[in-house]
Design an enzyme around this catalytic site. Structure first.
Site, PDB file in Angstrom:
ATOM      1  N   GLU A 142       0.826  -1.204   0.000  1.00  9.34           N
ATOM      2  CA  GLU A 142       0.000   0.000   0.000  1.00  9.34           C
ATOM      3  C   GLU A 142       0.865   1.260   0.000  1.00  9.34           C
ATOM      4  OE1 GLU A 142      -2.045  -2.968   2.873  1.00  9.34           O
ATOM      5  OE2 GLU A 142      -0.060  -2.597   2.019  1.00  9.34           O
ATOM      6  N   CYS A 151      -2.344  -4.043   7.158  1.00  3.52           N
ATOM      7  CA  CYS A 151      -1.961  -4.215   8.557  1.00  3.52           C
ATOM      8  C   CYS A 151      -2.505  -3.051   9.381  1.00  3.52           C
ATOM      9  CB  CYS A 151      -0.447  -4.316   8.690  1.00  3.52           C
ATOM     10  SG  CYS A 151       0.459  -2.810   8.249  1.00  3.52           S
ATOM     11  N   CYS A 207      -0.526   0.255   7.980  1.00  2.06           N
ATOM     12  CA  CYS A 207      -0.937   0.766   6.667  1.00  2.06           C
ATOM     13  C   CYS A 207      -2.299   1.448   6.748  1.00  2.06           C
ATOM     14  CB  CYS A 207      -0.974  -0.369   5.653  1.00  2.06           C
ATOM     15  SG  CYS A 207       0.673  -0.940   5.167  1.00  2.06           S
ATOM     16  N   ALA A 244      11.490 -36.433  -8.056  1.00  3.85           N
ATOM     17  CA  ALA A 244      11.599 -36.750  -9.476  1.00  3.85           C
ATOM     18  C   ALA A 244      11.495 -38.265  -9.606  1.00  3.85           C
ATOM     19  CB  ALA A 244      12.926 -36.255 -10.038  1.00  3.85           C
ATOM     20  N   THR A 299      20.384 -39.386   1.298  1.00  4.24           N
ATOM     21  CA  THR A 299      20.457 -38.497   0.135  1.00  4.24           C
ATOM     22  C   THR A 299      21.675 -37.590   0.233  1.00  4.24           C
ATOM     23  OG1 THR A 299      18.056 -38.496  -0.105  1.00  4.24           O
ATOM     24  CG2 THR A 299      19.243 -36.691  -1.152  1.00  4.24           C
ATOM     25  N   ASP A 355      23.966 -38.279  -2.938  1.00  2.00           N
ATOM     26  CA  ASP A 355      23.866 -37.217  -3.947  1.00  2.00           C
ATOM     27  C   ASP A 355      24.825 -36.066  -3.686  1.00  2.00           C
ATOM     28  OD1 ASP A 355      21.863 -38.715  -4.983  1.00  2.00           O
ATOM     29  OD2 ASP A 355      20.237 -37.314  -4.563  1.00  2.00           O
ATOM     30  N   LEU A 396      22.011 -27.893  -2.255  1.00  2.44           N
ATOM     31  CA  LEU A 396      20.749 -27.383  -1.708  1.00  2.44           C
ATOM     32  C   LEU A 396      20.681 -25.855  -1.781  1.00  2.44           C
ATOM     33  CD1 LEU A 396      20.112 -29.685   1.407  1.00  2.44           C
ATOM     34  CD2 LEU A 396      19.463 -30.025  -0.981  1.00  2.44           C
ATOM     35  N   GLU A 401      13.052 -32.664  -0.275  1.00  3.92           N
ATOM     36  CA  GLU A 401      13.540 -33.291  -1.508  1.00  3.92           C
ATOM     37  C   GLU A 401      13.981 -34.731  -1.299  1.00  3.92           C
ATOM     38  OE1 GLU A 401      16.333 -30.848  -3.620  1.00  3.92           O
ATOM     39  OE2 GLU A 401      14.816 -29.338  -4.074  1.00  3.92           O
ATOM     40  N   GLY A 426      15.272 -38.434   0.716  1.00  2.18           N
ATOM     41  CA  GLY A 426      14.795 -39.478  -0.160  1.00  2.18           C
ATOM     42  C   GLY A 426      13.540 -40.201   0.272  1.00  2.18           C
TER      43      GLY A 426
END
Length: 364
Positions: A81, A108, A117, A187, A230, A234, A238, A301, A303
């Protein structure tokens, strides 16, 4: 779609231009909805920058003309605002007595890092205020509406409320529960495997999916969590790459043994002070501690074991699955059936290059 729009000129019938560019809106939205849709587009620019504050956008309109616009850019900075009022004054507008302020979230009404605001709106002399979502904090919800109405300002709220609330889904959950909104991301192959080989983790999905994960998931999250397996196999960083954000997310590892190699990249890369390790701690305790640290959205993410635990304990709020056009021949490869089988509300399916992205909020 709308997010590609450039900043409009300081004068002229902007709304008519807006409707010519997006004519499909003409018959589907009211005037209030059209202007609030623009404010919502502005609010989205704050994703990845405002946490632990919500993303908020605002526009000031008079006689169908856009006088000013703004959005909350960072925590501690001017609210949307205030940014819109300042923008209007830079453009030469100072009289708001016939103007309407459109804002995506209830203004607010208490002192925080910045003044209320509602004070600026009242002193600005606005005729009307149109609000999307109500403040999720039960202690504040609806208070601004009463304050503004007592000052003689017309207030309309609930316009595009669902869209406005969805933008700050994580913030709303954090404010009410004290815990972060948990997004489980994985994935997978088409038959649900997390990897094609037990001894190494090759990238399953293509570049488009990887870019999407960084831009729309990691960049919007305050912390990224993985399990110790992981971390060891891997060895991820991150971090958010390929997009501009205000700060890198916290890097979180959960472990039973506490035995993690010191040379893991998440400990040695820049920002190692943002790495956290939780050893043998209950999930509820971990989430509450992250919430106290200002983590409003937690991206998990993996495992497989981490995903299974969170899903079975009903701690997952949202699921994002990237499916690669591959099949795993080994039936014993790690999978996350508890995650895959979670019921999703209005899931969306997006094509990303050769891959598919499935996203949805978990039904409760």
């Amino acid at each position: 779609m709308i997010s590609g729009m450039k900043t409009p000129p300081p004068s002229g019938q902007f709304l008519s231009v807006f409707m010519r560019v997006y004519p499909w809106l003409n018959n589907r939205m009211t005037v209030d909805e059209k202007w609030l849709a623009l404010a919502l587009t502005l609010a989205r620019k704050g994703l990845g920058h405002t946490s632990p504050n919500p993303c908020v956008g605002a526009v000031i309109v008079s006689g169908g003309q856009l006088l000013g616009q703004g959005w909350h850019r960072r925590a501690g900075g001017p609210h949307a605002e205030i940014a819109a009022i300042r923008d209007a004054r830079r453009r030469g507008g100072a009289n708001f007595k016939s103007a309407t302020l459109y804002v995506t979230l209830e203004p607010c009404c208490t002192h925080g890092q910045t003044p209320p605001c509602t004070d600026a709106i009242i002193s600005g002399g606005f005729r009307r205020v149109v609000v999307g979502a109500t403040d999720p904090n039960p202690a504040h919800a609806g208070r601004a509406f009463k304050i503004l109405r007592r000052a003689g300002i017309q207030v309309t709220h609930g316009v595009l409320a669902d869209d406005c609330a969805a933008l700050n889904r994580a913030f709303n959950h954090w404010i009410v529960s004290g815990k972060p909104w948990v997004v489980a991301k994985a994935a997978l192959t088409l038959d649900g495997a997390l990897t094609l080989a037990r001894d190494r983790r090759a990238q399953l999905t293509g570049r488009a999916a990887l870019r999407d994960a960084h831009k729309n998931l990691r960049a919007a999250s305050d912390a990224i969590l993985i399990g110790a397996t992981t971390a060891r196999i891997d060895n991820p960083r991150l971090t958010v790459r390929g997009t501009n954000i205000a700060k890198q997310p916290l890097r979180v590892v959960v472990t039973r043994s506490g035995q993690l190699p010191e040379k893991l990249r998440l400990f040695t890369a820049a920002g190692r002070d943002r790495a956290l390790v939780y050893q043998n701690q209950p999930w509820d305790e971990i989430l509450r501690d992250l919430g106290r640290r200002g983590v409003t959205q937690l991206l998990v993410e993996g495992g497989a074991d981490v995903h299974q635990q969170l899903a079975k304990k009903k701690l997952v709020n949202e699921v994002v699955l990237y499916y690669a056009p591959l099949l795993a021949a080994d039936a014993d490869l790690p999978r996350v059936p508890a995650l895959i089988n979670l019921p999703l509300a209005q899931p969306t399916l997006t094509v990303l290059g050769r891959d598919l992205k499935l996203r949805g909020v978990v039904k409760r």
